[in-house]
Design an enzyme around this catalytic site. Sequence first.
Site, PDB file in Angstrom:
ATOM      1  CB  CYS A  33      45.483  35.366  16.082  1.00  0.00           C
ATOM      2  SG  CYS A  33      44.057  36.214  15.406  1.00  0.00           S
ATOM      3  CB  CYS A  67      42.562  35.541  18.162  1.00  0.00           C
ATOM      4  SG  CYS A  67      42.550  34.745  16.555  1.00  0.00           S
TER       5      CYS A  67
END
Length: 126
Positions: free
Chosen positions: A30, A33
């Site tokens: 991600c 993230c």
Amino acid sequence: MPSIEITEENFNEVVENNPIVFLDFWATWCGPCRSFGPIFEAASETHPDIVFGKIDTDAQQALAATFQIRSVPTLAAIRDNIMVFRESGALPASALEQVVSGVRGLNMDEIRADIAAQEAGGQQPG
């Protein structure tokens, strides 16, 4: 205090033994993230009295399912064993600081009373 890895094995102990816990649900693949990670880590250093835990949703699928995580990153805050905040998406540092301040300032007696009233009325809290 640096953030810690949260797993199924240590989740209950961490939440039960710390008055405020922030959880970062993330995944290695991600991009947002990866950009939020250093912000979360910096906050953990700024607020040593709060536990900042990271939950790898790929490795901890049962925890991700329990929290009904549908997108990452998702930030959750638990105070006195009650989830008081949850939001998906990477936050800038200033917004994370606002959330930390907000969680610190909550009147937990009022929140517990609201939950009790909702449960007495047969409604689900939240």
